[in-house]
Design an enzyme around this catalytic site. Structure first.
Site, mmCIF file in Angstrom:
data_model
loop_
_atom_site.group_PDB
_atom_site.id
_atom_site.type_symbol
_atom_site.label_atom_id
_atom_site.label_comp_id
_atom_site.label_asym_id
_atom_site.label_seq_id
_atom_site.Cartn_x
_atom_site.Cartn_y
_atom_site.Cartn_z
ATOM 1 N N GLU A 87 -4.999 -5.383 10.602
ATOM 2 C CA GLU A 87 -4.205 -3.874 10.774
ATOM 3 C C GLU A 87 -4.118 -3.512 12.318
ATOM 4 O OE1 GLU A 87 -1.852 -2.724 6.662
ATOM 5 O OE2 GLU A 87 -3.848 -1.464 7.358
ATOM 6 N N GLU A 121 -6.568 4.434 8.429
ATOM 7 C CA GLU A 121 -6.458 5.439 7.713
ATOM 8 C C GLU A 121 -8.018 6.311 7.063
ATOM 9 O OE1 GLU A 121 -2.850 5.267 5.629
ATOM 10 O OE2 GLU A 121 -1.988 4.554 7.528
ATOM 11 N N ASN A 180 0.930 -1.637 0.051
ATOM 12 C CA ASN A 180 0.076 -0.187 0.005
ATOM 13 C C ASN A 180 0.882 1.396 -0.282
ATOM 14 O OD1 ASN A 180 -1.508 1.847 0.637
ATOM 15 N ND2 ASN A 180 -2.616 0.923 2.695
ATOM 16 N N TRP A 181 0.594 1.905 -0.997
ATOM 17 C CA TRP A 181 2.132 2.665 -1.129
ATOM 18 C C TRP A 181 1.150 4.281 -0.247
ATOM 19 C CZ3 TRP A 181 3.603 2.847 -6.956
ATOM 20 C CH2 TRP A 181 4.346 2.087 -7.833
ATOM 21 N N LYS A 182 0.607 3.955 -0.586
ATOM 22 C CA LYS A 182 -0.564 5.372 0.310
ATOM 23 C C LYS A 182 -0.246 6.521 -0.620
ATOM 24 C CE LYS A 182 -0.287 3.144 5.312
ATOM 25 N NZ LYS A 182 0.229 3.445 6.325
ATOM 26 N N GLY A 236 2.819 -1.513 4.396
ATOM 27 C CA GLY A 236 3.132 -0.154 4.176
ATOM 28 C C GLY A 236 3.950 1.111 3.405
ATOM 29 N N GLY A 237 5.144 1.438 5.262
ATOM 30 C CA GLY A 237 6.153 2.174 4.266
ATOM 31 C C GLY A 237 7.201 1.262 3.552
ATOM 32 N N GLY A 243 2.937 2.309 10.662
ATOM 33 C CA GLY A 243 3.612 3.122 10.825
ATOM 34 C C GLY A 243 4.483 3.912 12.087
HETATM 35 P P1 13P Z 1 2.978 0.263 8.019
HETATM 36 O O1 13P Z 1 3.367 -0.982 6.896
HETATM 37 O O2 13P Z 1 3.683 1.535 7.092
HETATM 38 O O3 13P Z 1 3.643 0.234 8.813
HETATM 39 O O4 13P Z 1 1.845 0.622 7.602
HETATM 40 C C1 13P Z 1 0.366 -0.781 7.244
HETATM 41 C C2 13P Z 1 -0.641 0.163 6.856
HETATM 42 O O5 13P Z 1 -1.196 1.207 6.511
HETATM 43 C C3 13P Z 1 -0.537 -1.266 5.321
HETATM 44 O O6 13P Z 1 -1.614 -0.808 4.998
#
Ligand code: 13P
Length: 263
Positions: A171, A102, A12-14, A237-238, A177
């Site tokens: 999650e 989020e 997930n690149w957000k 994510g990150g 994050g």
């Molecule tokens: P991180 O891997 O940055 O903690 O994010 C997880 C996430 O929200 C994936 O959807």
């Protein structure tokens, strides 16, 4: 990981890499995923890069699939700024992340809205990755299982229409994050609850649905999480913004799947 279910690693690149950077990152992911045939790999760029990344992966004959990070539940109409499931499908998306914490936290998405989106995605033949998870306050108040149960129950009827088509991602909000990853056995406890709820709805749904873990997954902690019996993959994510690190997570899943095959 259970050999009956193919592991899924999703990035997930957000709100990152939505322009030119998307190309190099997608190419890097495609290169890293080549030959890892036991694993399904998905990347979810921002809307602005989705169609171009899907086209690029198609041209490169990559098996990496594209997902979106959100969508509106209506198929079309006067919803300025929104994007629908049929549009995503048309742009080359195979998957869509729904109900991410989020979205729940900053955009007011409720269980009911998330369920509507899941229905709309399935109707458009778009595979939902529906996210659930407790906040830190909920965990500290010992409400984790209760919260996750409520969130999952809202989705069961929709997911049961096509067992195995959709995916659930657990999650924990406090792990997103923050670098604070859930201990594999704590994540497994919640995944086992989700599996139980799915199985109670229908044994086929329980057996076929992949449950991903998300929250500070990195190359160096992926294997411990993916070794758990009810963790079928990861939503990253990150660490998905670095093709090499993401590739290592895919590699861990491939290795474990290979070992599971050997028995
Ligand atoms: P991180 O891997 O940055 O903690 O994010 C997880 C996430 O929200 C994936 O959807």
């Amino acid at each position: 990981m259970n050999r009956a279910r193919r592991p899924l690693i999703a990035g997930n690149w957000k709100m990152n890499a939505g322009g030119q950077e998307a190309f190099g990152l997608a190419t890097g992911v495609a290169d890293g995923a080549r030959g890892k045939d036991r694993v399904e790999v998905v990347i979810a760029p921002p809307f602005t890069a989705l169609a171009a990344v899907a086209y690029e992966l198609h041209e490169a004959k990559s098996t990496v699939m594209v997902g979106a990070q959100n969508m509106h539940h209506e198929p079309g109409g006067a919803f300025t700024g929104e994007i629908s499931a049929p549009m995503l499908k048309d742009s080359g998306a195979v998957w869509v992340i729904l109900g991410h914490s989020e979205r729940r936290q900053h955009f007011g998405e409720t269980d009911e809205i998330v369920a509507r989106k899941v229905t709309a995605a399935i109707r458009a033949d778009l595979r939902p990755i529906a996210c659930v998870g407790e906040t830190l306050a909920e965990r500290e108040a010992d409400q984790t299982l209760e919260v996750v149960e409520r969130q999952v129950r809202a989705l069961l009827d929709e997911l049961a229409k096509k067992p195995g088509f959709g995916v659930i991602a657990y999650e924990p909000v406090w792990a997103i994050g923050t670098g604070k990853v859930a201990r594999p056995e704590d994540a497994q406890e919640v995944h086992a609850l989700i599996r139980k709820l799915l199985t109670e709805s229908s044994p086929e749904l329980g057996a076929a649905t992949r449950i991903l873990y998300g929250g500070s997954v990195k190359a160096d902690n992926a294997e411990g999480l993916l070794s758990q019996p009810d963790i079928d993959g990861a939503l990253v994510g990150g660490a998905s913004l670095d093709a090499a690190g993401f590739g290592k997570i895919v590699e861990s899943a491939e290795r474990l799947a290979e070992a599971a095959e050997r028995g």
